[in-house]
Structure formats: structure tokens, C-alpha cells
Design an enzyme around this catalytic site. Sequence first.
Site, PDB file in Angstrom:
ATOM      1  N   ALA A 164       0.828  -1.205   0.000  1.00 47.59           N
ATOM      2  CA  ALA A 164       0.000   0.000   0.000  1.00 47.59           C
ATOM      3  C   ALA A 164       0.867   1.261   0.000  1.00 47.59           C
ATOM      4  CB  ALA A 164      -0.929  -0.001   1.212  1.00 47.59           C
ATOM      5  N   TYR A 165       1.921   1.224   0.768  1.00 48.25           N
ATOM      6  CA  TYR A 165       2.844   2.364   0.851  1.00 48.25           C
ATOM      7  C   TYR A 165       3.528   2.600  -0.494  1.00 48.25           C
ATOM      8  CZ  TYR A 165       6.699   5.202   2.811  1.00 48.25           C
ATOM      9  OH  TYR A 165       7.604   6.196   3.098  1.00 48.25           O
ATOM     10  N   ALA A 166       3.966   1.513  -1.132  1.00 50.70           N
ATOM     11  CA  ALA A 166       4.628   1.632  -2.435  1.00 50.70           C
ATOM     12  C   ALA A 166       3.681   2.217  -3.477  1.00 50.70           C
ATOM     13  CB  ALA A 166       5.141   0.267  -2.889  1.00 50.70           C
TER      14      ALA A 166
END
Length: 258
Positions: A164-166
Site C-alpha cells: 500500500a505504501y509503495a
Amino acid sequence: MMDSAETEARPGRLSGKAVLVTGAGQGIGRGVALALARDGASVAAVGRTLAKCEKVVGEIAAFGGKAIALECDVTDRDQIEHAIHATAAEFGGLDGLVNNAQSSTQGPLAEVTENDVEVCFRSGPLATLWAMQAALPLLRERGGGAIVNFGSSTAINGAPLFGAYAMAKEGIRGLSRVAAREWGRYGIRVNVVVPTALSPAAEQFREEQPERFQQHVRRLPLGRMGDPEADIGRAVAALMSDDLAYLTGDTVMLTGGE
């Protein structure tokens, strides 16, 4: 370590410029705020925890710099717009914007939830977009300016557990490239910095898993983690200055060769 020549503000390449930094209460954001102020910029240190930002403002005041602290949750568009306009009102305009604040979730990609994605996107690409949109008319009034957004090597390298962060961080890079092309006509430059630095998260990793931390450091060609102010902050100051006036739409890898 900053040497003795760098313990006070340096009236110079950023004198007369006003810059807002999100997530400025700690880590890389704090380092960026300090570096900008040492180069003569008036800095708005913005963050969710006002007390942390006020501490940074105190550090800046101690070496003769000028700064204000503003409380702002970047997941709230109204708060972002208020912070940007409050900065312009205090300093007589806005010349630069640093979008550093970002929340993160971690876990196997197969288990990523909509909430995980929303947490990362609201604090990342959406917050960055909202801040850029609010800053645009103020930067145009000044005849141009600079925006620095933050990417992540976890996204570029596809680090496991950072799905999700990427997604959010690569969204910021795409947004930045579009803005650079659309807003170049106004003299506004937009670039992305990808840092490897001793942030609070990195410090926690070092404390909880010292062997893995040292393994990571040994893999870095320069053999050390970046310093939030000396390595990351000073590079952001250069991006804000006329020294890199012909650079836009690009990603600057400040990763020690990672």
C-alpha cells in the site's frame, strides 16, 4: 554532524524565500526545516503534533533563523489549505513547498485492505495534491517557485510488505511529473527526493533489530545512513534554490547508492 561554520543561519541563496514543510516535527522533515532555515529561508514547520513543530521552531530561532509552527493533519484538506494561507500571511507570500508527511501500513500484499490503501493514499498522494493545488496561486504570484515531494526506495525496489505504501509513493512520483510539465510555464519546478536516512522509523529498526540494521547499512555503498539535515535537508535546500533552477520533473536518489 554539522561543523562549527553551520551552527547559525547563513543569509544566502534562500534569503527572502518562504517555504512550508509538512511532517516537520521530527526525522527528515525536521532536518529539511533546519537546513532551509540555515540557508536563509523563512520556514513554516507543519505537523500533526504542534509541540514537536514548536520545538523545531525553537531550534531554528536559536541559530537566528525565522520560522513558525502550525498544527495540521495532512489528511484534512481544509487544514492543509489553512496552513498554506497562514504561511503566506505570516511571511508575505510562498516560494516553496515540501511535502514530506506520510503515514504507512505494512503487511503481505495478499492481506492489504482498502483501509491500508486509504491510510497511505490520503496522507500521501491526496495530501500532496491538495497542498500543491493550494500553493499554486501563491507560487504564481511570486513568478515561480519550487515543490519537493518525497518518494521511497521501498516502492522503486518493490520491497516486500510495503504494498500500500509503495502504491502511494509511486502515485506521488507520477503526480509530480505531471505537475512539472503543466506548471513549468509558470516558473514552478517540481521534483521528487527518495531518501535513505536515519528517520524515527529507522532508529526504531536499529533498536529492535540491530543485526539486520547493520546488515542494511553494510549494503549501502557509502556505508552509512543519511543524516536528515546534512544529507537530505541540504539537498532539498539546493532544489529550492536557483542552483538547480533547470531541474524539474525528476527524481533525486539520496540513498547512499542503495
